[in-house]
Scaffold this active site. Structure first.
Site, short mmCIF file in Angstrom:
data_model
loop_
_atom_site.label_atom_id
_atom_site.label_comp_id
_atom_site.label_asym_id
_atom_site.label_seq_id
_atom_site.Cartn_x
_atom_site.Cartn_y
_atom_site.Cartn_z
N HIS A 149 -8.63 -6.39 3.99
CA HIS A 149 -8.30 -5.62 5.17
C HIS A 149 -9.64 -5.28 5.81
O HIS A 149 -10.36 -4.41 5.34
CB HIS A 149 -7.54 -4.33 4.81
N LYS A 161 -7.09 2.66 -2.51
CA LYS A 161 -7.76 3.55 -1.55
C LYS A 161 -8.49 4.62 -2.35
O LYS A 161 -8.09 4.95 -3.46
CB LYS A 161 -6.70 4.17 -0.63
N HIS A 190 -11.78 1.70 2.42
CA HIS A 190 -11.18 2.45 1.31
C HIS A 190 -12.12 2.72 0.15
O HIS A 190 -11.70 2.87 -0.99
CB HIS A 190 -9.93 1.72 0.80
N ASP A 200 -7.35 -4.50 9.71
CA ASP A 200 -6.65 -3.21 9.60
C ASP A 200 -7.46 -2.12 10.29
O ASP A 200 -8.37 -1.54 9.70
CB ASP A 200 -6.43 -2.86 8.12
N ASP A 241 -10.37 3.50 9.62
CA ASP A 241 -9.76 2.45 10.44
C ASP A 241 -10.29 2.28 11.86
O ASP A 241 -9.50 2.13 12.78
CB ASP A 241 -8.25 2.69 10.50
N ASP A 298 -12.53 8.79 8.15
CA ASP A 298 -11.50 7.88 8.65
C ASP A 298 -11.82 6.45 8.21
O ASP A 298 -12.98 6.07 8.10
CB ASP A 298 -11.42 7.94 10.18
N ASP A 322 -9.69 -3.16 1.15
CA ASP A 322 -9.81 -2.64 2.51
C ASP A 322 -11.22 -2.06 2.66
O ASP A 322 -11.64 -1.21 1.87
CB ASP A 322 -8.73 -1.57 2.75
N GLU A 332 -2.98 -2.84 -2.66
CA GLU A 332 -4.13 -2.29 -1.94
C GLU A 332 -4.50 -0.90 -2.43
O GLU A 332 -3.69 0.02 -2.42
CB GLU A 332 -3.81 -2.23 -0.44
N TRP A 353 0.87 -1.18 0.00
CA TRP A 353 0.00 0.00 0.00
C TRP A 353 0.90 1.23 0.00
O TRP A 353 1.81 1.33 0.82
CB TRP A 353 -0.92 0.04 1.22
C1 RNT Z 1 -3.85 2.65 4.78
C2 RNT Z 1 -3.97 1.21 4.43
C3 RNT Z 1 -2.88 0.33 4.94
C4 RNT Z 1 -2.47 0.66 6.35
C5 RNT Z 1 -1.54 -0.33 6.97
C6 RNT Z 1 -0.87 0.18 8.17
O1 RNT Z 1 -4.93 3.38 4.50
O2 RNT Z 1 -5.21 0.72 4.83
O3 RNT Z 1 -3.26 -0.99 4.82
O4 RNT Z 1 -3.53 0.85 7.19
O5 RNT Z 1 -0.68 -0.82 6.01
ZN ZN Z 2 -5.53 -1.40 4.72
#
Ligand code: RNT
Ligand code: ZN
Length: 412
Positions: A280, A222, A256, A320, A290, A288, A253, A220, A179
Protein backbone atom coordinates in the site's frame (compact mmCIF):
# COMPACT_ATOMS: atom_id res chain seq x y z
CA UNK A 1 17.46 18.06 -24.03
CA UNK A 2 15.79 15.77 -26.54
CA UNK A 3 15.18 12.06 -26.05
CA UNK A 4 18.04 10.90 -28.27
CA UNK A 5 20.57 12.97 -26.33
CA UNK A 6 19.21 11.72 -23.01
CA UNK A 7 19.31 8.17 -24.28
CA UNK A 8 22.99 8.68 -25.12
CA UNK A 9 23.71 10.03 -21.63
CA UNK A 10 22.25 6.91 -20.03
CA UNK A 11 24.01 4.70 -22.56
CA UNK A 12 27.32 6.19 -21.38
CA UNK A 13 26.54 4.70 -17.98
CA UNK A 14 25.62 1.40 -19.56
CA UNK A 15 21.88 1.90 -19.15
CA UNK A 16 19.40 1.14 -21.92
CA UNK A 17 16.48 3.57 -21.75
CA UNK A 18 14.42 1.49 -24.18
CA UNK A 19 14.64 -1.53 -21.87
CA UNK A 20 13.58 0.60 -18.90
CA UNK A 21 10.50 1.93 -20.70
CA UNK A 22 9.56 -1.51 -21.98
CA UNK A 23 9.70 -2.89 -18.44
CA UNK A 24 7.78 0.01 -16.91
CA UNK A 25 4.95 -0.55 -19.36
CA UNK A 26 4.34 -4.00 -17.88
CA UNK A 27 3.97 -2.92 -14.24
CA UNK A 28 0.31 -2.56 -13.28
CA UNK A 29 -0.60 -0.31 -10.38
CA UNK A 30 -3.77 -0.96 -8.47
CA UNK A 31 -5.44 2.40 -8.05
CA UNK A 32 -7.64 2.62 -4.98
CA UNK A 33 -11.26 3.59 -5.59
CA UNK A 34 -11.52 5.33 -2.22
CA UNK A 35 -9.54 8.45 -3.18
CA UNK A 36 -12.48 9.31 -5.46
CA UNK A 37 -15.08 9.86 -2.75
CA UNK A 38 -13.21 10.26 0.55
CA UNK A 39 -13.71 6.61 1.60
CA UNK A 40 -17.48 7.06 1.73
CA UNK A 41 -18.71 4.21 -0.47
CA UNK A 42 -22.22 3.58 -1.77
CA UNK A 43 -23.83 1.60 0.98
CA UNK A 44 -27.23 2.97 1.77
CA UNK A 45 -27.60 1.44 5.19
CA UNK A 46 -24.87 1.44 7.85
CA UNK A 47 -23.35 4.93 7.86
CA UNK A 48 -21.02 5.26 10.81
CA UNK A 49 -17.44 6.36 11.03
CA UNK A 50 -16.10 3.59 13.28
CA UNK A 51 -12.68 2.38 12.28
CA UNK A 52 -10.62 5.52 12.46
CA UNK A 53 -10.47 6.15 8.72
CA UNK A 54 -11.30 9.75 8.08
CA UNK A 55 -10.68 11.86 5.02
CA UNK A 56 -10.52 15.57 5.75
CA UNK A 57 -11.41 18.42 3.41
CA UNK A 58 -14.34 19.46 1.27
CA UNK A 59 -12.93 20.14 -2.17
CA UNK A 60 -15.85 20.20 -4.62
CA UNK A 61 -16.39 17.30 -7.01
CA UNK A 62 -16.66 14.24 -4.81
CA UNK A 63 -18.08 11.27 -6.72
CA UNK A 64 -21.52 10.54 -5.25
CA UNK A 65 -22.53 7.54 -7.31
CA UNK A 66 -20.79 4.56 -8.89
CA UNK A 67 -21.31 6.17 -12.31
CA UNK A 68 -19.61 9.37 -11.22
CA UNK A 69 -16.77 7.41 -9.69
CA UNK A 70 -16.32 5.39 -12.87
CA UNK A 71 -16.31 8.57 -14.98
CA UNK A 72 -13.61 10.02 -12.71
CA UNK A 73 -11.60 6.82 -12.90
CA UNK A 74 -11.82 6.76 -16.67
CA UNK A 75 -10.49 10.28 -16.77
CA UNK A 76 -7.70 9.44 -14.33
CA UNK A 77 -6.62 6.37 -16.30
CA UNK A 78 -6.56 8.47 -19.45
CA UNK A 79 -3.90 10.64 -17.81
CA UNK A 80 -1.73 7.72 -16.63
CA UNK A 81 0.55 5.84 -19.00
CA UNK A 82 -0.02 2.08 -19.21
CA UNK A 83 -2.81 -0.25 -18.22
CA UNK A 84 -3.62 -0.49 -14.54
CA UNK A 85 -6.06 -1.97 -12.06
CA UNK A 86 -8.79 -0.77 -9.73
CA UNK A 87 -8.85 -1.64 -6.05
CA UNK A 88 -12.44 -1.84 -4.78
CA UNK A 89 -13.66 -1.88 -1.20
CA UNK A 90 -16.80 -3.81 -0.30
CA UNK A 91 -18.63 -0.56 0.56
CA UNK A 92 -18.43 0.41 -3.12
CA UNK A 93 -21.15 -2.07 -4.04
CA UNK A 94 -23.24 -0.96 -7.01
CA UNK A 95 -26.79 -2.12 -6.43
CA UNK A 96 -30.31 -0.98 -5.64
CA UNK A 97 -30.41 -3.60 -2.88
CA UNK A 98 -29.39 -2.75 0.66
CA UNK A 99 -27.39 -5.74 1.88
CA UNK A 100 -25.67 -5.52 5.23
CA UNK A 101 -22.02 -6.47 5.23
CA UNK A 102 -22.77 -10.09 6.10
CA UNK A 103 -25.09 -10.35 3.10
CA UNK A 104 -22.95 -9.04 0.27
CA UNK A 105 -22.84 -11.11 -2.89
CA UNK A 106 -21.09 -11.06 -6.25
CA UNK A 107 -24.19 -9.64 -7.90
CA UNK A 108 -23.73 -6.41 -5.93
CA UNK A 109 -20.44 -5.89 -7.73
CA UNK A 110 -21.26 -7.30 -11.15
CA UNK A 111 -21.56 -3.82 -12.70
CA UNK A 112 -18.01 -3.05 -11.65
CA UNK A 113 -16.86 -6.23 -13.35
CA UNK A 114 -18.73 -5.38 -16.55
CA UNK A 115 -17.12 -1.99 -16.51
CA UNK A 116 -13.66 -3.44 -15.82
CA UNK A 117 -14.11 -5.82 -18.75
CA UNK A 118 -15.01 -2.95 -21.05
CA UNK A 119 -12.01 -0.96 -19.81
CA UNK A 120 -9.68 -3.94 -20.05
CA UNK A 121 -8.48 -3.55 -16.46
CA UNK A 122 -8.13 -5.96 -13.53
CA UNK A 123 -9.85 -5.56 -10.17
CA UNK A 124 -8.70 -6.09 -6.60
CA UNK A 125 -10.95 -6.26 -3.57
CA UNK A 126 -11.14 -5.49 0.15
CA UNK A 127 -13.64 -6.48 2.80
CA UNK A 128 -14.63 -3.32 4.69
CA UNK A 129 -14.26 -3.68 8.45
CA UNK A 130 -14.89 -0.03 9.26
CA UNK A 131 -17.64 2.58 8.86
CA UNK A 132 -20.28 0.33 10.42
CA UNK A 133 -22.16 0.27 13.71
CA UNK A 134 -20.59 -3.10 14.50
CA UNK A 135 -17.14 -1.52 14.23
CA UNK A 136 -17.86 1.45 16.46
CA UNK A 137 -15.76 0.03 19.32
CA UNK A 138 -12.80 -0.34 16.95
CA UNK A 139 -13.08 -4.07 17.48
CA UNK A 140 -14.27 -6.43 14.75
CA UNK A 141 -12.60 -9.81 14.25
CA UNK A 142 -11.08 -9.59 17.72
CA UNK A 143 -14.23 -8.40 19.51
CA UNK A 144 -14.90 -10.25 22.77
CA UNK A 145 -18.50 -10.77 21.63
CA UNK A 146 -18.68 -13.92 19.53
CA UNK A 147 -21.75 -12.62 17.68
CA UNK A 148 -19.87 -9.56 16.44
CA UNK A 149 -16.93 -11.69 15.43
CA UNK A 150 -19.26 -13.99 13.52
CA UNK A 151 -20.78 -11.05 11.68
CA UNK A 152 -17.37 -9.90 10.48
CA UNK A 153 -16.16 -13.41 9.71
CA UNK A 154 -19.17 -13.81 7.43
CA UNK A 155 -18.36 -10.49 5.77
CA UNK A 156 -14.80 -11.65 5.21
CA UNK A 157 -15.89 -14.99 3.78
CA UNK A 158 -18.28 -13.35 1.38
CA UNK A 159 -15.62 -10.89 0.30
CA UNK A 160 -13.31 -13.76 -0.56
CA UNK A 161 -16.01 -15.42 -2.62
CA UNK A 162 -16.64 -12.17 -4.45
CA UNK A 163 -12.93 -11.62 -5.03
CA UNK A 164 -12.53 -15.14 -6.40
CA UNK A 165 -15.43 -14.67 -8.78
CA UNK A 166 -14.10 -11.28 -9.90
CA UNK A 167 -10.70 -12.85 -10.58
CA UNK A 168 -12.31 -15.65 -12.57
CA UNK A 169 -14.52 -13.28 -14.58
CA UNK A 170 -11.62 -11.04 -15.49
CA UNK A 171 -9.04 -13.79 -15.97
CA UNK A 172 -6.64 -12.02 -13.64
CA UNK A 173 -6.09 -12.89 -9.97
CA UNK A 174 -7.90 -10.55 -7.60
CA UNK A 175 -5.99 -9.59 -4.47
CA UNK A 176 -8.31 -9.59 -1.46
CA UNK A 177 -6.73 -7.46 1.25
CA UNK A 178 -7.80 -7.77 4.86
CA UNK A 179 -7.31 -4.79 7.13
CA UNK A 180 -9.16 -4.48 10.42
CA UNK A 181 -9.07 -1.42 12.66
CA UNK A 182 -8.99 -3.47 15.86
CA UNK A 183 -7.19 -1.94 18.76
CA UNK A 184 -7.45 -0.12 22.08
CA UNK A 185 -7.33 3.56 22.83
CA UNK A 186 -5.78 2.96 26.20
CA UNK A 187 -3.49 0.36 27.63
CA UNK A 188 -5.11 -3.07 27.46
CA UNK A 189 -4.85 -5.72 30.15
CA UNK A 190 -4.83 -8.73 27.88
CA UNK A 191 -3.28 -8.23 24.47
CA UNK A 192 -2.78 -11.93 24.02
CA UNK A 193 -6.49 -12.72 24.32
CA UNK A 194 -7.35 -10.14 21.66
CA UNK A 195 -4.64 -11.45 19.34
CA UNK A 196 -5.80 -15.02 19.82
CA UNK A 197 -9.34 -13.96 18.92
CA UNK A 198 -8.11 -12.17 15.81
CA UNK A 199 -6.10 -15.19 14.77
CA UNK A 200 -9.04 -17.56 15.30
CA UNK A 201 -11.37 -15.28 13.33
CA UNK A 202 -8.91 -15.01 10.46
CA UNK A 203 -8.53 -18.78 10.45
CA UNK A 204 -12.28 -19.19 10.28
CA UNK A 205 -12.52 -16.64 7.49
CA UNK A 206 -9.72 -18.14 5.46
CA UNK A 207 -10.79 -21.75 5.99
CA UNK A 208 -11.12 -23.47 2.65
CA UNK A 209 -8.45 -21.47 0.84
CA UNK A 210 -9.32 -20.87 -2.76
CA UNK A 211 -7.01 -23.02 -4.77
CA UNK A 212 -8.43 -21.74 -8.02
CA UNK A 213 -5.73 -19.17 -8.53
CA UNK A 214 -8.30 -16.44 -9.08
CA UNK A 215 -7.84 -14.83 -5.69
CA UNK A 216 -5.00 -14.01 -3.32
CA UNK A 217 -5.52 -13.16 0.34
CA UNK A 218 -3.40 -10.47 1.92
CA UNK A 219 -3.23 -9.26 5.53
CA UNK A 220 -2.33 -5.67 6.43
CA UNK A 221 -0.72 -4.52 9.67
CA UNK A 222 -0.67 -1.10 11.31
CA UNK A 223 1.26 0.52 14.12
CA UNK A 224 -1.48 2.73 15.49
CA UNK A 225 -4.49 4.73 14.40
CA UNK A 226 -6.71 7.51 15.65
CA UNK A 227 -8.64 6.01 18.55
CA UNK A 228 -6.34 3.01 18.86
CA UNK A 229 -3.23 4.73 20.11
CA UNK A 230 -2.30 2.18 22.78
CA UNK A 231 -2.49 -1.09 20.94
CA UNK A 232 -3.25 -2.38 17.46
CA UNK A 233 -4.16 -6.04 17.59
CA UNK A 234 -3.03 -6.71 14.00
CA UNK A 235 0.48 -5.36 14.41
CA UNK A 236 3.35 -5.98 11.99
CA UNK A 237 4.75 -8.87 14.00
CA UNK A 238 1.30 -10.43 14.27
CA UNK A 239 0.69 -10.40 10.53
CA UNK A 240 4.23 -11.21 9.47
CA UNK A 241 4.02 -14.41 11.47
CA UNK A 242 0.48 -15.07 10.33
CA UNK A 243 1.30 -14.63 6.64
CA UNK A 244 4.32 -16.90 6.87
CA UNK A 245 2.47 -19.61 8.77
CA UNK A 246 -0.76 -19.51 6.79
CA UNK A 247 0.49 -18.73 3.31
CA UNK A 248 -1.21 -15.39 2.70
CA UNK A 249 0.38 -12.32 1.19
CA UNK A 250 1.65 -9.70 3.58
CA UNK A 251 0.49 -6.16 2.89
CA UNK A 252 3.01 -3.49 3.82
CA UNK A 253 1.47 -0.03 4.00
CA UNK A 254 4.10 2.71 3.89
CA UNK A 255 2.09 4.74 6.38
CA UNK A 256 1.79 2.01 9.00
CA UNK A 257 5.19 2.10 10.65
CA UNK A 258 7.18 4.34 12.90
CA UNK A 259 8.12 7.54 11.03
CA UNK A 260 11.81 6.62 11.03
CA UNK A 261 11.11 3.25 9.46
CA UNK A 262 10.86 2.82 5.71
CA UNK A 263 9.42 -0.30 4.23
CA UNK A 264 12.16 -0.12 1.59
CA UNK A 265 14.35 -1.83 4.15
CA UNK A 266 11.72 -4.43 5.00
CA UNK A 267 11.05 -5.69 1.48
CA UNK A 268 14.12 -7.86 1.02
CA UNK A 269 13.81 -9.09 4.61
CA UNK A 270 10.22 -10.28 4.38
CA UNK A 271 10.64 -11.50 0.80
CA UNK A 272 12.97 -14.21 2.06
CA UNK A 273 10.07 -15.73 3.97
CA UNK A 274 7.15 -14.83 1.74
CA UNK A 275 6.63 -15.63 -1.92
CA UNK A 276 4.44 -12.60 -2.61
CA UNK A 277 3.90 -9.16 -1.12
CA UNK A 278 1.24 -6.49 -1.45
CA UNK A 279 2.20 -2.84 -1.10
CA UNK A 280 0.00 0.00 0.00
CA UNK A 281 1.97 2.91 -1.27
CA UNK A 282 1.17 5.86 0.90
CA UNK A 283 2.78 8.81 2.69
CA UNK A 284 2.63 9.14 6.43
CA UNK A 285 2.74 12.55 8.02
CA UNK A 286 2.97 12.80 11.81
CA UNK A 287 -0.06 10.85 13.02
CA UNK A 288 -1.71 10.43 9.64
CA UNK A 289 -0.82 7.61 7.29
CA UNK A 290 -2.47 8.52 4.02
CA UNK A 291 -1.22 11.62 2.20
CA UNK A 292 -0.91 11.68 -1.59
CA UNK A 293 2.41 10.10 -2.50
CA UNK A 294 5.18 12.39 -3.66
CA UNK A 295 8.24 11.60 -5.70
CA UNK A 296 10.27 11.79 -2.50
CA UNK A 297 13.13 9.84 -0.99
CA UNK A 298 10.85 7.25 0.62
CA UNK A 299 9.17 6.43 -2.65
CA UNK A 300 12.44 6.36 -4.55
CA UNK A 301 13.98 4.09 -1.93
CA UNK A 302 11.09 1.68 -2.22
CA UNK A 303 11.22 1.57 -6.01
CA UNK A 304 14.98 1.10 -5.75
CA UNK A 305 14.46 -2.00 -3.61
CA UNK A 306 11.74 -3.42 -5.84
CA UNK A 307 14.10 -3.24 -8.79
CA UNK A 308 17.45 -4.01 -7.19
CA UNK A 309 16.08 -6.98 -5.22
CA UNK A 310 14.20 -8.14 -8.30
CA UNK A 311 10.86 -8.12 -6.50
CA UNK A 312 8.65 -6.59 -9.18
CA UNK A 313 7.48 -10.00 -10.36
CA UNK A 314 6.20 -10.99 -6.93
CA UNK A 315 4.93 -7.71 -5.58
CA UNK A 316 1.46 -6.33 -6.13
CA UNK A 317 1.61 -2.55 -6.09
CA UNK A 318 -1.48 -0.91 -4.63
CA UNK A 319 -1.96 2.71 -3.66
CA UNK A 320 -3.56 3.90 -0.43
CA UNK A 321 -4.06 7.59 0.20
CA UNK A 322 -6.96 9.99 0.38
CA UNK A 323 -6.99 13.75 0.39
CA UNK A 324 -10.30 15.61 0.19
CA UNK A 325 -8.73 19.08 0.15
CA UNK A 326 -7.59 18.82 -3.47
CA UNK A 327 -9.03 17.59 -6.74
CA UNK A 328 -9.58 13.88 -6.18
CA UNK A 329 -8.85 12.97 -9.78
CA UNK A 330 -5.65 15.02 -9.70
CA UNK A 331 -4.65 13.18 -6.52
CA UNK A 332 -5.02 9.82 -8.26
CA UNK A 333 -3.13 10.95 -11.33
CA UNK A 334 -0.30 12.64 -9.44
CA UNK A 335 0.14 9.72 -7.05
CA UNK A 336 0.00 6.98 -9.66
CA UNK A 337 2.36 8.80 -11.99
CA UNK A 338 4.75 9.35 -9.09
CA UNK A 339 4.81 5.63 -8.42
CA UNK A 340 5.66 5.08 -12.08
CA UNK A 341 8.28 7.83 -12.08
CA UNK A 342 9.97 6.25 -9.07
CA UNK A 343 10.00 2.87 -10.80
CA UNK A 344 11.36 4.40 -13.98
CA UNK A 345 14.22 6.01 -12.07
CA UNK A 346 15.04 2.70 -10.45
CA UNK A 347 14.92 0.94 -13.81
CA UNK A 348 17.38 3.52 -15.16
CA UNK A 349 20.08 2.84 -12.56
CA UNK A 350 23.34 1.13 -13.56
CA UNK A 351 22.93 -1.68 -11.05
CA UNK A 352 25.90 -3.74 -12.16
CA UNK A 353 28.32 -0.89 -11.59
CA UNK A 354 26.81 -0.05 -8.23
CA UNK A 355 26.86 -3.65 -7.03
CA UNK A 356 30.44 -4.08 -8.16
CA UNK A 357 31.71 -1.18 -6.08
CA UNK A 358 29.67 -2.26 -3.07
CA UNK A 359 31.05 -5.78 -3.28
CA UNK A 360 34.60 -4.46 -3.20
CA UNK A 361 33.71 -2.23 -0.23
CA UNK A 362 34.47 0.87 -2.27
CA UNK A 363 31.92 2.98 -0.46
CA UNK A 364 33.39 6.26 -1.68
CA UNK A 365 32.73 5.35 -5.29
CA UNK A 366 29.30 4.01 -4.35
CA UNK A 367 28.45 7.40 -2.88
CA UNK A 368 29.96 9.33 -5.78
CA UNK A 369 28.05 7.27 -8.34
CA UNK A 370 24.77 7.45 -6.46
CA UNK A 371 25.03 11.23 -6.16
CA UNK A 372 26.13 11.78 -9.76
CA UNK A 373 23.20 9.72 -11.03
CA UNK A 374 20.82 12.15 -9.42
CA UNK A 375 21.66 14.63 -12.16
CA UNK A 376 20.82 12.34 -15.05
CA UNK A 377 17.94 13.47 -17.29
CA UNK A 378 15.22 11.18 -15.91
CA UNK A 379 12.54 13.72 -16.77
CA UNK A 380 13.31 13.49 -20.47
CA UNK A 381 12.83 9.72 -20.45
CA UNK A 382 9.57 10.07 -18.51
CA UNK A 383 8.29 12.59 -21.02
CA UNK A 384 9.20 10.28 -23.87
CA UNK A 385 7.41 7.43 -22.11
CA UNK A 386 4.26 9.54 -21.72
CA UNK A 387 4.46 10.60 -25.35
CA UNK A 388 4.75 7.02 -26.57
CA UNK A 389 1.88 5.95 -24.35
CA UNK A 390 -0.16 8.91 -25.62
CA UNK A 391 -0.48 10.62 -22.28
CA UNK A 392 0.14 14.31 -21.59
CA UNK A 393 2.85 15.64 -19.32
CA UNK A 394 3.95 19.04 -18.04
CA UNK A 395 1.68 21.98 -18.81
CA UNK A 396 -0.64 19.90 -20.98
CA UNK A 397 -1.25 17.56 -18.04
CA UNK A 398 -1.93 20.42 -15.64
CA UNK A 399 -4.41 21.90 -18.07
CA UNK A 400 -6.31 18.63 -18.32
CA UNK A 401 -6.36 18.05 -14.56
CA UNK A 402 -7.63 21.55 -13.95
CA UNK A 403 -10.25 21.28 -16.66
CA UNK A 404 -11.64 18.04 -15.26
CA UNK A 405 -11.63 19.30 -11.69
CA UNK A 406 -13.61 22.38 -12.79
CA UNK A 407 -16.00 20.28 -14.79
CA UNK A 408 -16.98 18.11 -11.78
CA UNK A 409 -17.04 21.02 -9.30
CA UNK A 410 -20.75 21.60 -9.75
CA UNK A 411 -21.62 18.21 -8.28
CA UNK A 412 -22.16 19.86 -4.94
C1 RNT B 1 -6.06 1.78 6.96
C2 RNT B 1 -5.46 0.87 5.95
C3 RNT B 1 -6.39 0.40 4.88
C4 RNT B 1 -7.31 1.48 4.39
C5 RNT B 1 -8.10 1.11 3.17
C6 RNT B 1 -9.24 2.01 2.92
O1 RNT B 1 -5.17 2.35 7.78
O2 RNT B 1 -4.34 1.46 5.37
O3 RNT B 1 -5.67 -0.16 3.85
O4 RNT B 1 -6.67 2.66 4.13
O5 RNT B 1 -8.44 -0.22 3.24
ZN1 ZN C 1 -3.46 0.51 3.66
Amino acid sequence: MGYESAKAVFADWGVDTEDAMTRLKTVPISMHCWQGDDVTGFETRSGSSGGGIQATGNHPGRARTPDELRADLEFAYSMIPGRHRLNLHAIYMDTEETPDRDQIDYRHFARWVDWAKAQGIGLDFNPTFFGHAKADDNLTLSHPDAGIREFWIEHGKRSREIAARIGAELGSPCVNNIWVPDGYKDIPIDRMAARKRLEASLDAMLAGMHETGHMRDAVESKLFGIGVEACTIGSHEFYLGYAIRKGTLLCLDMGHFHPTENIADKLSAVALSLPQILLHVSRPMRWDSDHVILLNDDLLAMAHELVSADLLERTYIGLDFFDATISRTAAWVIGTRNMQKALLRALLMPWDQLRAVEDTLDFTTRLMLAEEFKDLPFGVIWEEFCKRMERPSGLALIKELTRYSECVAARG
